[in-house]
Write an enzyme that holds these catalytic residues in place. Sequence first.
Site, PDB file in Angstrom:
ATOM      1  N   ASP A  65       0.867  -1.170   0.000  1.00 32.12           N
ATOM      2  CA  ASP A  65       0.000   0.000   0.000  1.00 32.12           C
ATOM      3  C   ASP A  65       0.907   1.224   0.000  1.00 32.12           C
ATOM      4  O   ASP A  65       1.774   1.355   0.887  1.00 32.12           O
ATOM      5  CB  ASP A  65      -0.889  -0.020   1.245  1.00 32.12           C
ATOM      6  CG  ASP A  65      -1.950   1.064   1.249  1.00 32.12           C
ATOM      7  OD1 ASP A  65      -1.668   2.171   0.752  1.00 32.12           O
ATOM      8  OD2 ASP A  65      -3.054   0.815   1.764  1.00 32.12           O
ATOM      9  N   VAL A  66       0.732   2.114  -0.966  1.00 36.91           N
ATOM     10  CA  VAL A  66       1.658   3.247  -1.098  1.00 36.91           C
ATOM     11  C   VAL A  66       1.520   4.257   0.036  1.00 36.91           C
ATOM     12  O   VAL A  66       2.315   5.191   0.121  1.00 36.91           O
ATOM     13  CB  VAL A  66       1.499   3.962  -2.460  1.00 36.91           C
ATOM     14  CG1 VAL A  66       1.881   3.038  -3.605  1.00 36.91           C
ATOM     15  CG2 VAL A  66       0.099   4.526  -2.632  1.00 36.91           C
ATOM     16  N   ASN A  92       2.166   5.170 -10.844  1.00 36.69           N
ATOM     17  CA  ASN A  92       0.817   5.291 -11.404  1.00 36.69           C
ATOM     18  C   ASN A  92      -0.295   5.155 -10.369  1.00 36.69           C
ATOM     19  O   ASN A  92      -1.426   5.565 -10.632  1.00 36.69           O
ATOM     20  CB  ASN A  92       0.664   4.210 -12.486  1.00 36.69           C
ATOM     21  CG  ASN A  92      -0.756   4.067 -12.972  1.00 36.69           C
ATOM     22  OD1 ASN A  92      -1.258   4.884 -13.735  1.00 36.69           O
ATOM     23  ND2 ASN A  92      -1.427   2.998 -12.522  1.00 36.69           N
ATOM     24  N   TYR A 162      -9.293  16.308  -6.468  1.00 40.08           N
ATOM     25  CA  TYR A 162      -8.502  15.532  -7.418  1.00 40.08           C
ATOM     26  C   TYR A 162      -7.558  16.438  -8.203  1.00 40.08           C
ATOM     27  O   TYR A 162      -6.376  16.135  -8.366  1.00 40.08           O
ATOM     28  CB  TYR A 162      -9.434  14.780  -8.364  1.00 40.08           C
ATOM     29  CG  TYR A 162      -8.721  13.916  -9.374  1.00 40.08           C
ATOM     30  CD1 TYR A 162      -8.083  12.751  -8.985  1.00 40.08           C
ATOM     31  CD2 TYR A 162      -8.696  14.265 -10.723  1.00 40.08           C
ATOM     32  CE1 TYR A 162      -7.421  11.950  -9.908  1.00 40.08           C
ATOM     33  CE2 TYR A 162      -8.047  13.464 -11.661  1.00 40.08           C
ATOM     34  CZ  TYR A 162      -7.414  12.312 -11.245  1.00 40.08           C
ATOM     35  OH  TYR A 162      -6.766  11.525 -12.162  1.00 40.08           O
ATOM     36  N   LYS A 166      -3.395  16.395  -8.407  1.00 41.00           N
ATOM     37  CA  LYS A 166      -2.659  16.217  -9.661  1.00 41.00           C
ATOM     38  C   LYS A 166      -1.830  17.454 -10.011  1.00 41.00           C
ATOM     39  O   LYS A 166      -0.783  17.348 -10.663  1.00 41.00           O
ATOM     40  CB  LYS A 166      -3.620  15.857 -10.790  1.00 41.00           C
ATOM     41  CG  LYS A 166      -4.230  14.474 -10.637  1.00 41.00           C
ATOM     42  CD  LYS A 166      -3.158  13.383 -10.565  1.00 41.00           C
ATOM     43  CE  LYS A 166      -3.751  11.992 -10.514  1.00 41.00           C
ATOM     44  NZ  LYS A 166      -2.718  10.932 -10.522  1.00 41.00           N
TER      45      LYS A 166
END
Length: 267
Positions: A65-66, A92, A162, A166
């Site tokens: 899990d990142v 990603n 979001y 990003k």
Amino acid sequence: MTTPRTPEPAAPGQDFAGLTALVTGGASGIGAAVATLLTARGARVAVLDRDTEGAPDGTYPVTADVTSDQAVRAAVGEAAGELGGLHILVSNAGIGAIGTVEDNPDDEWRRVFDINVLGMVRTARAALPYLREGAADRPGCASITHTCSIAATAGLPQRALYSASKGAVLSLTLAMAADHVREGVRVNCVNPGTADTPWIGRLLDQAEDPALERAALNARQPLGRLVSADEVAAAVAYLASPAAASVTGASLAVDGGMQGLRLRPAN
């Protein structure tokens, strides 16, 4: 100080031969398409994901899990050990979020940034020692490619959280490119438009009229359709390939024209 060598061209279709890659979020969607393509073009590929059940054939799956620095370090080390080093990181893994700034509580903002931004930081931090070795092994072939988004460069409704995450990925890409260019590690990002992935499929399933919502998403992109995962993978493969040895600090849009085109309404 020696002058860096220009990498030798590889045989067509096998330009990743002898190279090793780690793809996070590589068991589905864009990540799986990237892992599949790199493998087909000769790379030895490991896939890091929370659930590796969908990892493409021929890849080495590692579970992590990142959001956990310890788990990411262990998984990156395992992947590099299995592959015999690391030349390429494709970062990603990420999640989406819907709503205006009024709609998501602080905890959701923290969760999205923890995955979408800090997840990339943790993965790069663990991978960089191996990538530096990869740069010495194959000059011009060590790279990090982030999956960013059109949301970083265009204002989209109902995407405040979001888009902010990003936007941070885009800035992180540029800063990392400056930090690591003299170490021989290139850092770039790909900016997909709305891509036809499982996440978009789940969003459409939640809409009152999924067919109408899909038509609206198609119409939002000047090409008139969603971007495919394979099209994004092709862009990632270019940025990670020896052919892009002089490309760093770049963002490559694969967005059906969303960012740059301003079409007149169709008659």
